[in-house]
Design a protein around this motif. Structure first.
Motif, short mmCIF file in Angstrom:
data_model
loop_
_atom_site.label_atom_id
_atom_site.label_comp_id
_atom_site.label_asym_id
_atom_site.label_seq_id
_atom_site.Cartn_x
_atom_site.Cartn_y
_atom_site.Cartn_z
N PHE A 53 0.83 -1.20 0.00
CA PHE A 53 0.00 0.00 0.00
C PHE A 53 0.87 1.25 0.00
CE2 PHE A 53 -1.89 3.42 2.51
CZ PHE A 53 -2.99 3.72 1.73
N ASN A 54 1.87 1.27 0.87
CA ASN A 54 2.75 2.42 0.96
C ASN A 54 3.50 2.65 -0.36
OD1 ASN A 54 3.93 4.57 2.41
ND2 ASN A 54 5.78 3.36 2.70
N GLN A 55 3.93 1.56 -1.00
CA GLN A 55 4.62 1.67 -2.27
C GLN A 55 3.69 2.23 -3.35
OE1 GLN A 55 5.97 -2.08 -3.88
NE2 GLN A 55 7.64 -1.10 -4.99
N SER A 56 2.45 1.76 -3.37
CA SER A 56 1.47 2.26 -4.34
C SER A 56 1.18 3.74 -4.12
CB SER A 56 0.17 1.48 -4.26
OG SER A 56 0.37 0.14 -4.59
N VAL A 62 4.41 10.47 -6.38
CA VAL A 62 5.49 10.89 -7.28
C VAL A 62 4.90 11.33 -8.62
CG1 VAL A 62 7.47 10.06 -8.61
CG2 VAL A 62 7.32 9.58 -6.17
N ASP A 63 3.94 10.57 -9.15
CA ASP A 63 3.32 10.93 -10.42
C ASP A 63 2.60 12.27 -10.33
OD1 ASP A 63 4.25 8.56 -11.50
OD2 ASP A 63 2.33 7.50 -11.33
N ASN A 69 4.80 19.80 -10.57
CA ASN A 69 6.07 20.50 -10.81
C ASN A 69 6.19 20.94 -12.27
OD1 ASN A 69 6.83 20.26 -8.15
ND2 ASN A 69 8.15 18.50 -8.49
N THR A 70 5.73 20.09 -13.19
CA THR A 70 5.76 20.44 -14.61
C THR A 70 4.89 21.65 -14.88
OG1 THR A 70 6.15 18.12 -15.20
CG2 THR A 70 5.33 19.57 -16.94
N LYS A 71 3.69 21.66 -14.31
CA LYS A 71 2.79 22.81 -14.49
C LYS A 71 3.39 24.07 -13.90
CE LYS A 71 -1.59 20.32 -14.70
NZ LYS A 71 -2.88 20.06 -14.04
N ARG A 72 4.00 23.96 -12.73
CA ARG A 72 4.63 25.13 -12.10
C ARG A 72 5.76 25.67 -12.97
NH1 ARG A 72 4.94 23.25 -5.78
NH2 ARG A 72 2.75 23.57 -5.32
N MET A 73 6.57 24.78 -13.52
CA MET A 73 7.67 25.22 -14.37
C MET A 73 7.14 25.92 -15.62
SD MET A 73 10.52 24.81 -12.95
CE MET A 73 11.53 25.17 -14.35
N GLN A 74 6.06 25.38 -16.21
CA GLN A 74 5.46 26.02 -17.37
C GLN A 74 4.93 27.40 -17.02
OE1 GLN A 74 2.57 23.10 -18.53
NE2 GLN A 74 4.01 21.93 -19.78
#
Length: 121
Positions: A53-56, A62-63, A69-74
């Protein structure tokens, strides 16, 4: 706080939670030092389930964090482009204003200040 120390603290907190959860679910009595057959199986399943469960959850986190983070950088890049464009337009307006002022200054006749020779009229 040092990141290594914070990571250790987070790990120990998680470890203590798993231990408490699985102990309370799986241990029926404290009459024996060793875990019984069904207790051992229960603890193994409990820890495995929690780890999966913790791994999932970490994979999802992370996803999602990568997407954020991608949206913030854009957004940062877009804001930087807008600021650069605004500064460029401001410079062009300033240059245009200076050109207009210079052009107006050369075509306007300015009076000559009186000198001793001009006063004898």
């Amino acid at each position: 706080m040092d990141s290594n120390l914070r990571n250790l603290k987070d790990f120990l907190t998680l470890y203590n939670k798993v231990t408490e959860l699985c102990f309370s679910r799986c241990v029926d009595n404290l009459n024996q030092r060793e875990l019984g057959g069904h207790e051992d199986t229960c603890v193994d399943r409990c820890v495995t389930k929690f780890a999966r469960f913790n791994q999932s959850m970490m994979k999802v986190y992370v996803d999602v964090q990568t997407t954020i983070n991608t949206k913030r950088m854009q957004e940062v890049e877009e804001n930087a482009r807008k600021l650069e464009q605004q500064q460029k337009e401001d410079r062009q307006r300033e240059e245009q204003t200076q050109k207009e002022a210079a052009a107006a200054g050369t075509s306007v006749l300015t009076p000559i200040p009186p000198t001793a020779g001009n006063l004898s009229m």
